[in-house]
Design a protein around this motif. Structure first.
Motif, PDB file in Angstrom:
ATOM      1  N   GLU A  60       0.881   0.843  -2.896  1.00  0.00           N
ATOM      2  CA  GLU A  60       1.840   0.568  -1.659  1.00  0.00           C
ATOM      3  C   GLU A  60       2.666   1.585  -1.537  1.00  0.00           C
ATOM      4  O   GLU A  60       2.985   1.724  -0.453  1.00  0.00           O
ATOM      5  N   TYR A 197       5.012  -7.106   7.032  1.00  0.00           N
ATOM      6  CA  TYR A 197       3.579  -7.045   6.777  1.00  0.00           C
ATOM      7  C   TYR A 197       2.989  -8.047   6.070  1.00  0.00           C
ATOM      8  O   TYR A 197       3.894  -8.452   4.987  1.00  0.00           O
ATOM      9  N   LYS A 199      -0.278  -8.091   3.558  1.00  0.00           N
ATOM     10  CA  LYS A 199      -1.782  -7.162   3.288  1.00  0.00           C
ATOM     11  C   LYS A 199      -2.190  -7.816   2.317  1.00  0.00           C
ATOM     12  O   LYS A 199      -1.748  -8.014   1.218  1.00  0.00           O
ATOM     13  N   PHE A 210      -6.691  -1.977  -1.018  1.00  0.00           N
ATOM     14  CA  PHE A 210      -6.233  -2.322   0.304  1.00  0.00           C
ATOM     15  C   PHE A 210      -7.502  -2.797   1.062  1.00  0.00           C
ATOM     16  O   PHE A 210      -8.225  -2.079   1.339  1.00  0.00           O
ATOM     17  N   GLU A 213      -4.723  -5.841   6.942  1.00  0.00           N
ATOM     18  CA  GLU A 213      -3.525  -6.430   7.364  1.00  0.00           C
ATOM     19  C   GLU A 213      -3.805  -7.758   7.802  1.00  0.00           C
ATOM     20  O   GLU A 213      -4.889  -8.066   8.502  1.00  0.00           O
TER      21      GLU A 213
END
Length: 219
Positions: A60, A197, A199, A210, A213
């Motif tokens: 992140e 956000y 995620k 990742f 979203e």
């Protein structure tokens, strides 16, 4: 006239000396903070959960660091929070309404941030209690703001404020990381100055990646 020129030279020399002294003290302050942060990061854990937290935090926060380098020529660091709230649910549904209905193993336990960005352009500074009053609030020498373009000539690190507020704080913060019980998927809830956000991270081949979203709200 000669007397006035002498006074002017003395004044210029004095101003240069003050500037140099302020720069030296600023470097010493940040270098000490950097050393203290490195000591915290060295306290690694072998637990599966803490290793997962560490890797997700690094995904992140690390690596997105050169965007402001041209504007802020002395930029060297970014500030990150000391502790991360972590929850664990039996399952991990991909929307907040279903997540609220889930059975939780634990909620909002605090874990220390052991971030290590390795060879990134900017180095992390961990915001311990010792540094909160020194860093946050009124924008000080050595601290810049990308939103307001302040202290572009001396900022080593960037903060941000909400609208016209004079209280400057972290431009990005992880509010919570929620794992499923098997610790192979996680939802990161994070906020920046005007955004929030959600995620999704998935563990694949022993590495956290990742995925996408789940939400992105703009104020």
């Amino acid at each position: 006239m000669k007397y006035l020129n002498t006074i002017l030279i003395i004044l210029i020399f004095f101003l240069i000396s003050c500037k140099a002294s302020k720069e030296i003290n600023t470097d010493k302050f940040f270098e000490k903070w950097e050393r203290n942060s490195e000591k915290i990061s060295e306290n690694k854990s072998n637990s599966k959960l803490e290793n997962a937290i560490r890797e997700i935090i690094q995904n992140e926060l690390c690596g997105n660091d050169e965007i402001y380098a041209k504007r802020f020529s002395k930029l060297k660091y970014f500030i990150t929070q000391e502790k991360i709230k972590v929850s664990m649910s039996e399952n991990l549904p991909l929307n907040t309404i279903s997540l609220l209905k889930e059975k939780f193993v634990f909620v909002d336990s605090l874990f220390y941030n052991r971030i290590n960005c390795k060879n990134d352009f900017l180095k992390p500074l961990i915001l311990t209690q010792e540094y909160k009053k020194k860093a946050l609030g009124k924008l000080k020498y050595g601290f810049g703001s990308s939103s307001y373009g302040k202290n572009e000539d001396n900022a080593r690190v960037l903060l941000d404020s909400h609208y016209s507020s004079k209280y400057f704080t972290l431009p990005y913060k992880i509010e919570n990381v929620t794992f499923n019980k098997s610790i192979d998927s996680a939802i990161v809830s994070a906020v920046s100055t005007y955004h929030s956000y959600g995620k999704l991270y998935i563990k694949e081949n022993e590495s956290w990646k990742f995925r996408n979203e789940l939400w992105h709200l703009v104020e």
